[in-house]
Design a protein around this motif. Structure first.
Motif, PDB file in Angstrom:
ATOM      1  N   LEU A 151       1.047  -1.116   0.095  1.00 37.25           N
ATOM      2  CA  LEU A 151      -0.167   0.134   0.081  1.00 37.25           C
ATOM      3  C   LEU A 151       0.972   1.044   0.054  1.00 37.25           C
ATOM      4  O   LEU A 151       1.948   1.100   0.579  1.00 37.25           O
ATOM      5  CB  LEU A 151      -0.931  -0.005   1.261  1.00 37.25           C
ATOM      6  N   VAL A 152       0.664   2.315  -0.826  1.00 36.29           N
ATOM      7  CA  VAL A 152       1.163   3.469  -0.872  1.00 36.29           C
ATOM      8  C   VAL A 152       0.271   4.639   0.112  1.00 36.29           C
ATOM      9  O   VAL A 152      -0.676   4.621  -0.162  1.00 36.29           O
ATOM     10  CB  VAL A 152       1.545   3.894  -2.214  1.00 36.29           C
ATOM     11  N   ASP A 153       1.213   5.715   0.365  1.00 36.77           N
ATOM     12  CA  ASP A 153       0.427   6.951   0.806  1.00 36.77           C
ATOM     13  C   ASP A 153      -0.122   7.678  -0.200  1.00 36.77           C
ATOM     14  O   ASP A 153       0.541   7.989  -1.274  1.00 36.77           O
ATOM     15  CB  ASP A 153       1.368   7.530   1.945  1.00 36.77           C
ATOM     16  N   ASN A 154      -1.408   8.081  -0.292  1.00 42.21           N
ATOM     17  CA  ASN A 154      -1.900   9.094  -1.240  1.00 42.21           C
ATOM     18  C   ASN A 154      -1.124  10.136  -1.542  1.00 42.21           C
ATOM     19  O   ASN A 154      -0.934  10.754  -2.641  1.00 42.21           O
ATOM     20  CB  ASN A 154      -3.432   9.212  -1.228  1.00 42.21           C
ATOM     21  N   GLU A 155      -0.605  10.770  -0.691  1.00 42.55           N
ATOM     22  CA  GLU A 155       0.249  12.231  -0.557  1.00 42.55           C
ATOM     23  C   GLU A 155       1.472  11.683  -1.304  1.00 42.55           C
ATOM     24  O   GLU A 155       1.751  12.622  -2.337  1.00 42.55           O
ATOM     25  CB  GLU A 155       0.443  12.692   0.792  1.00 42.55           C
ATOM     26  N   GLU A 156       2.074  10.646  -1.010  1.00 42.38           N
ATOM     27  CA  GLU A 156       3.343  10.412  -1.619  1.00 42.38           C
ATOM     28  C   GLU A 156       2.999  10.123  -3.259  1.00 42.38           C
ATOM     29  O   GLU A 156       3.852  10.529  -4.183  1.00 42.38           O
ATOM     30  CB  GLU A 156       3.991   9.059  -1.094  1.00 42.38           C
ATOM     31  N   LEU A 157       1.984   9.621  -3.534  1.00 41.35           N
ATOM     32  CA  LEU A 157       1.415   9.202  -4.776  1.00 41.35           C
ATOM     33  C   LEU A 157       1.100  10.328  -5.669  1.00 41.35           C
ATOM     34  O   LEU A 157       1.580  10.556  -6.816  1.00 41.35           O
ATOM     35  CB  LEU A 157       0.275   8.280  -4.842  1.00 41.35           C
ATOM     36  N   MET A 158       0.479  11.216  -4.969  1.00 44.16           N
ATOM     37  CA  MET A 158       0.172  12.804  -5.800  1.00 44.16           C
ATOM     38  C   MET A 158       1.518  13.489  -6.023  1.00 44.16           C
ATOM     39  O   MET A 158       1.554  14.062  -7.324  1.00 44.16           O
ATOM     40  CB  MET A 158      -0.526  13.530  -4.779  1.00 44.16           C
TER      41      MET A 158
END
Length: 168
Positions: A151-158
């Motif tokens: 799972l990844v952190d959405n803020e990192e993905l953005m």
């Protein structure tokens, strides 16, 4: 209409199988209205009844352009799937996280609407993903069971998406 509390990953209710709706009562209509309001407030594209603590086979979805009617699925059942799509998926019950999940690219399902009429719905891409994701909730499953990798952190993905966009 009222906002309902969205149950989060780890809550026992999210691991339970839901029961069919036997009759569309004012309580079911109120549940659907509350689920839609809750989903929109949380900026989601779908919400299943167990996510608000109700073990009934009820799903709402809205991943269409503004102005279209949201989809209400009571006692939904997938009839057919085909193709494959792989992409990031998130869930209102696991806020701030996403993971790569492979789902069918096409789904055909049947359900009952709020007036008690059975209907068939077909969806591709995001709608197919949303239908599969929400119907999994009705059987006590979450997308994290299907995540390929971490799972990844959405803020990192953005942040990564913004960096990629700036490079173009």
């Amino acid at each position: 209409m009222a906002l309902r509390t969205i149950r989060e990953y780890g809550d026992d209710v999210l691991a339970k199988k839901c029961k069919d709706v036997k009759e569309i009562t004012p309580r079911i209509q109120e549940l659907v209205a509350d689920m839609l309001e809750t989903m929109y407030e949380a900026n989601g594209v779908g919400l299943a009844a167990p996510q608000v603590g109700i073990l009934k086979r009820v799903v709402v979805i809205d991943c269409s352009p503004e102005g279209d009617q949201p989809i209400v699925m009571i006692n939904p059942e997938i009839l057919e799937t085909s193709g494959e799509q792989t992409g990031y998926e998130g869930c209102l019950s696991l806020p701030g996280k996403s993971g790569i999940v492979t789902r069918p690219n096409y789904v055909k399902a049947k359900a009952v609407d709020l007036e008690g009429n059975e209907y068939i719905i077909e969806g591709e891409e995001l709608l197919a993903r949303a239908i599969c994701h929400e119907l999994d909730h009705l059987d006590g499953h979450m997308y994290v069971e299907k995540v390929e990798g971490d799972l990844v952190d959405n803020e990192e993905l953005m942040a990564e998406a913004e960096e990629d966009h700036e490079k173009e």
